[in-house]
Scaffold this motif. Structure first.
Motif, PDB file in Angstrom:
ATOM      1  N   LYS A 191       7.351  -0.985 -12.001  1.00 66.97           N
ATOM      2  CA  LYS A 191       7.781  -1.906 -10.822  1.00 66.97           C
ATOM      3  C   LYS A 191       7.853  -1.155  -9.585  1.00 66.97           C
ATOM      4  O   LYS A 191       7.534  -1.694  -8.269  1.00 66.97           O
ATOM      5  N   SER A 192       8.723  -0.055  -9.490  1.00 63.13           N
ATOM      6  CA  SER A 192       8.684   0.827  -8.102  1.00 63.13           C
ATOM      7  C   SER A 192       8.446   2.285  -8.360  1.00 63.13           C
ATOM      8  O   SER A 192       8.442   2.970  -7.340  1.00 63.13           O
ATOM      9  N   LEU A 193       8.073   2.742  -9.404  1.00 63.33           N
ATOM     10  CA  LEU A 193       7.510   4.177  -9.689  1.00 63.33           C
ATOM     11  C   LEU A 193       6.329   3.931 -10.634  1.00 63.33           C
ATOM     12  O   LEU A 193       6.154   3.305 -11.527  1.00 63.33           O
ATOM     13  N   PHE A 194       5.318   4.700 -10.097  1.00 63.23           N
ATOM     14  CA  PHE A 194       3.936   4.556 -10.777  1.00 63.23           C
ATOM     15  C   PHE A 194       3.258   6.052 -10.870  1.00 63.23           C
ATOM     16  O   PHE A 194       3.938   7.053 -10.263  1.00 63.23           O
ATOM     17  N   SER A 195       2.191   6.218 -11.591  1.00 59.67           N
ATOM     18  CA  SER A 195       1.573   7.397 -11.729  1.00 59.67           C
ATOM     19  C   SER A 195       0.221   7.658 -11.265  1.00 59.67           C
ATOM     20  O   SER A 195      -0.195   8.804 -10.916  1.00 59.67           O
ATOM     21  N   CYS A 196      -0.240   6.265 -10.898  1.00 55.18           N
ATOM     22  CA  CYS A 196      -1.661   6.486 -10.463  1.00 55.18           C
ATOM     23  C   CYS A 196      -1.787   6.100  -9.056  1.00 55.18           C
ATOM     24  O   CYS A 196      -1.760   4.802  -8.807  1.00 55.18           O
ATOM     25  N   PRO A 197      -1.951   6.821  -8.155  1.00 55.41           N
ATOM     26  CA  PRO A 197      -2.277   6.284  -6.545  1.00 55.41           C
ATOM     27  C   PRO A 197      -3.489   5.340  -6.577  1.00 55.41           C
ATOM     28  O   PRO A 197      -3.519   4.508  -5.525  1.00 55.41           O
ATOM     29  N   TYR A 198      -4.795   5.505  -7.174  1.00 53.49           N
ATOM     30  CA  TYR A 198      -5.745   4.622  -7.132  1.00 53.49           C
ATOM     31  C   TYR A 198      -5.281   3.263  -7.602  1.00 53.49           C
ATOM     32  O   TYR A 198      -5.874   2.373  -7.150  1.00 53.49           O
ATOM     33  N   CYS A 199      -4.383   3.217  -8.518  1.00 52.39           N
ATOM     34  CA  CYS A 199      -3.865   1.728  -9.080  1.00 52.39           C
ATOM     35  C   CYS A 199      -2.671   1.173  -8.130  1.00 52.39           C
ATOM     36  O   CYS A 199      -2.852   0.069  -7.656  1.00 52.39           O
ATOM     37  N   ASP A 200      -1.964   2.084  -7.596  1.00 54.54           N
ATOM     38  CA  ASP A 200      -0.729   1.601  -6.878  1.00 54.54           C
ATOM     39  C   ASP A 200      -0.446   1.907  -5.548  1.00 54.54           C
ATOM     40  O   ASP A 200       0.254   1.527  -4.636  1.00 54.54           O
ATOM     41  N   GLY A 201      -1.685   2.850  -4.994  1.00 52.71           N
ATOM     42  CA  GLY A 201      -1.378   3.532  -3.668  1.00 52.71           C
ATOM     43  C   GLY A 201      -1.521   2.573  -2.615  1.00 52.71           C
ATOM     44  O   GLY A 201      -0.728   2.434  -1.509  1.00 52.71           O
ATOM     45  N   TRP A 202      -2.414   1.457  -2.666  1.00 55.54           N
ATOM     46  CA  TRP A 202      -2.631   0.462  -1.387  1.00 55.54           C
ATOM     47  C   TRP A 202      -1.374  -0.436  -1.267  1.00 55.54           C
ATOM     48  O   TRP A 202      -0.992  -0.477  -0.302  1.00 55.54           O
ATOM     49  N   GLU A 203      -0.859  -0.689  -2.486  1.00 56.83           N
ATOM     50  CA  GLU A 203       0.574  -1.377  -2.202  1.00 56.83           C
ATOM     51  C   GLU A 203       1.677  -0.770  -1.562  1.00 56.83           C
ATOM     52  O   GLU A 203       2.788  -1.227  -1.330  1.00 56.83           O
ATOM     53  N   GLN A 204       1.588   0.742  -1.910  1.00 56.52           N
ATOM     54  CA  GLN A 204       2.748   1.281  -1.356  1.00 56.52           C
ATOM     55  C   GLN A 204       2.268   2.035  -0.136  1.00 56.52           C
ATOM     56  O   GLN A 204       3.086   2.861   0.495  1.00 56.52           O
ATOM     57  N   ARG A 205       1.375   1.672   0.556  1.00 54.17           N
ATOM     58  CA  ARG A 205       0.959   2.405   1.806  1.00 54.17           C
ATOM     59  C   ARG A 205       1.839   2.348   2.940  1.00 54.17           C
ATOM     60  O   ARG A 205       2.601   1.354   3.246  1.00 54.17           O
ATOM     61  N   ASP A 206       2.014   3.390   3.634  1.00 51.55           N
ATOM     62  CA  ASP A 206       2.869   3.641   4.857  1.00 51.55           C
ATOM     63  C   ASP A 206       4.641   3.500   4.400  1.00 51.55           C
ATOM     64  O   ASP A 206       5.281   3.286   5.436  1.00 51.55           O
ATOM     65  N   LYS A 207       5.006   3.200   3.287  1.00 55.90           N
ATOM     66  CA  LYS A 207       5.892   3.202   2.807  1.00 55.90           C
ATOM     67  C   LYS A 207       6.727   4.697   2.856  1.00 55.90           C
ATOM     68  O   LYS A 207       5.893   5.658   2.594  1.00 55.90           O
ATOM     69  N   PRO A 208       8.113   4.762   2.873  1.00 56.28           N
ATOM     70  CA  PRO A 208       8.804   6.062   2.517  1.00 56.28           C
ATOM     71  C   PRO A 208       8.952   6.250   1.152  1.00 56.28           C
ATOM     72  O   PRO A 208       9.238   5.304   0.128  1.00 56.28           O
ATOM     73  N   LEU A 209       7.869   7.235   0.653  1.00 55.21           N
ATOM     74  CA  LEU A 209       7.887   7.325  -0.852  1.00 55.21           C
ATOM     75  C   LEU A 209       8.230   8.706  -1.377  1.00 55.21           C
ATOM     76  O   LEU A 209       8.681   9.785  -0.773  1.00 55.21           O
ATOM     77  N   VAL A 210       8.708   8.613  -2.787  1.00 50.84           N
ATOM     78  CA  VAL A 210       9.191   9.865  -3.366  1.00 50.84           C
ATOM     79  C   VAL A 210       8.067  10.291  -4.221  1.00 50.84           C
ATOM     80  O   VAL A 210       7.361   9.484  -4.758  1.00 50.84           O
ATOM     81  N   VAL A 211       7.869  11.590  -4.318  1.00 51.63           N
ATOM     82  CA  VAL A 211       6.851  12.130  -5.505  1.00 51.63           C
ATOM     83  C   VAL A 211       8.039  13.051  -6.605  1.00 51.63           C
ATOM     84  O   VAL A 211       8.347  13.851  -6.048  1.00 51.63           O
ATOM     85  N   ILE A 212       7.822  12.688  -7.751  1.00 54.50           N
ATOM     86  CA  ILE A 212       8.508  13.433  -8.770  1.00 54.50           C
ATOM     87  C   ILE A 212       7.636  14.154  -9.657  1.00 54.50           C
ATOM     88  O   ILE A 212       6.987  13.435 -10.442  1.00 54.50           O
ATOM     89  N   ALA A 213       7.855  15.361  -9.739  1.00 53.70           N
ATOM     90  CA  ALA A 213       7.075  16.318 -10.480  1.00 53.70           C
ATOM     91  C   ALA A 213       7.635  17.529 -10.790  1.00 53.70           C
ATOM     92  O   ALA A 213       8.199  18.238  -9.914  1.00 53.70           O
ATOM     93  N   GLU A 214       7.454  18.103 -12.141  1.00 49.73           N
ATOM     94  CA  GLU A 214       8.141  19.298 -12.217  1.00 49.73           C
ATOM     95  C   GLU A 214       7.133  20.491 -12.640  1.00 49.73           C
ATOM     96  O   GLU A 214       7.515  21.618 -13.162  1.00 49.73           O
ATOM     97  N   LYS A 215       5.877  20.538 -12.324  1.00 54.19           N
ATOM     98  CA  LYS A 215       4.830  21.580 -12.456  1.00 54.19           C
ATOM     99  C   LYS A 215       4.131  21.642 -11.165  1.00 54.19           C
ATOM    100  O   LYS A 215       3.830  20.778 -10.518  1.00 54.19           O
ATOM    101  N   GLU A 216       3.952  22.910 -10.717  1.00 53.18           N
ATOM    102  CA  GLU A 216       3.581  23.005  -9.328  1.00 53.18           C
ATOM    103  C   GLU A 216       2.030  22.204  -9.002  1.00 53.18           C
ATOM    104  O   GLU A 216       1.795  21.547  -8.009  1.00 53.18           O
ATOM    105  N   ASP A 217       1.203  22.522 -10.324  1.00 52.39           N
ATOM    106  CA  ASP A 217      -0.055  21.747  -9.977  1.00 52.39           C
ATOM    107  C   ASP A 217      -0.109  20.425  -9.915  1.00 52.39           C
ATOM    108  O   ASP A 217      -0.864  19.717  -8.976  1.00 52.39           O
ATOM    109  N   HIS A 218       0.920  19.655 -10.824  1.00 57.41           N
ATOM    110  CA  HIS A 218       0.887  18.461 -10.720  1.00 57.41           C
ATOM    111  C   HIS A 218       1.914  17.843  -9.078  1.00 57.41           C
ATOM    112  O   HIS A 218       1.164  17.014  -8.477  1.00 57.41           O
TER     113      HIS A 218
END
Length: 301
Positions: free
Chosen positions: A128-155
């Motif tokens: 609903k408000s957090l997603f894992s795939c930018p190709y699936c949900d990036g367009w809908e979140q374009r230009d919004k203030p976003l958070v990126v949550i990940a705990e491995k550097e490559d991720h």
């Protein structure tokens, strides 16, 4: 007991696609599905040509309706609990949660994968408000203030670089991970804020994020964002059937769905143990089904 040509386990895009191919090839098949498809938590399935922004349940129902055109295809709403192989994998007995048993010559595994979140409260907002795939949900979140949550550097770096194409207003949370100097430098050059403090919980309402609270009690306000979960196969069918698995978790195949085990085929995310688009999964289901049909044809002609 009648012997089926093929049993397909999993009614996502890979399994539905494989069922359609084999139904059109006049093969006697059963499709098992227990409605645990990974995209069930979201309102729209995106990026599938001619079906962009279709509700996942509607997408699935349309697929099942198309299968109704082919009388050799049966659908069973049940979970496969056990598969018993006979000598040389010539027949498989499939047991299901509906207490029925089925016998088949060939099997396609298409049960997909599921997510594991390192912060349990992420699950409350996922889809609903957090997603894992930018190709699936990036367009809908374009230009919004976003958070990126990940705990491995490559991720962290992979996901942030991708999302930067859709929004430049990013805050990166590493949940206690200290990033390398090089990573910090890359992000800071693009004015991306980094918070390495451990996360206590996520706060919001009805699936919509409002803020993230850290162990210190400090909070950061964000309404949408992306996360980097890990993934796993939700059952042991691959292992049960003895399929050879690469050290990276991918099931070893010939490239068109045949596994190392005779008469066992695989398609979609089940094969790779990594996420993919609906369209890619459907294409892999098509390939696996064609392999099944070719093998049946060669064996019986």
């Amino acid at each position: 007991m009648d012997v089926l040509d093929c049993i397909i386990i999993g009614g996502g895009p890979a399994g539905l696609s494989a069922s359609l191919v084999l139904g059109r090839a006049r093969r006697e098949i059963v499709l098992f599905d227990d409605k645990t498809n990974r995209n069930r938590v979201t309102d729209e399935a995106r990026g599938f040509l001619t079906r962009d922004r279709t509700n996942p349940q509607e997408f699935r129902e349309m697929g099942l309706q198309e299968l109704d055109n082919y009388p050799s295809v049966s659908y069973v709403n049940a979970t496969v609990t056990e598969i018993i192989k006979d000598t040389d994998n010539e027949r498989f007995t499939v047991k299901a949660s509906n207490k029925q048993e089925y016998v088949t010559e060939k099997i396609i595994l298409a049960t997909g994968i599921q997510e594991v979140f390192f912060i349990p409260s992420i699950r409350n907002y996922y889809g609903k408000s957090l997603f894992s795939c930018p190709y699936c949900d990036g367009w809908e979140q374009r230009d919004k203030p976003l958070v990126v949550i990940a705990e491995k550097e490559d991720h962290v770096m992979h996901l942030t670089k991708l999302i930067y194409n859709w929004s430049k207003d990013l805050v990166v949370l590493t949940n206690g991970l200290k990033l390398s100097k090089e990573a910090v430098s890359q992000l800071e050059r693009r004015k991306i804020k980094i918070i390495e403090e451990r996360i206590k919980t996520l706060i919001g309402n009805d699936g919509y994020l409002e803020k993230i609270e850290f162990e210190s009690g400090e909070t950061v306000k964000r309404s949408y964002g992306f996360v980097a979960p890990t993934y796993y196969r939700p059952n042991k069918l691959v292992e049960m059937l003895g399929c050879e698995i690469h050290e990276n978790g991918k099931v070893i195949t010939d490239g068109v769905g045949r596994t190392s085990e005779k008469n066992v085929y695989i398609a979609g995310e089940t094969e790779t143990a990594r996420p993919s688009s609906l369209m890619i999964s459907a294409a892999r289901g098509n390939k696996a089904a064609v392999s099944v049909n070719v093998d049946l044809t060669e064996e019986r002609f």
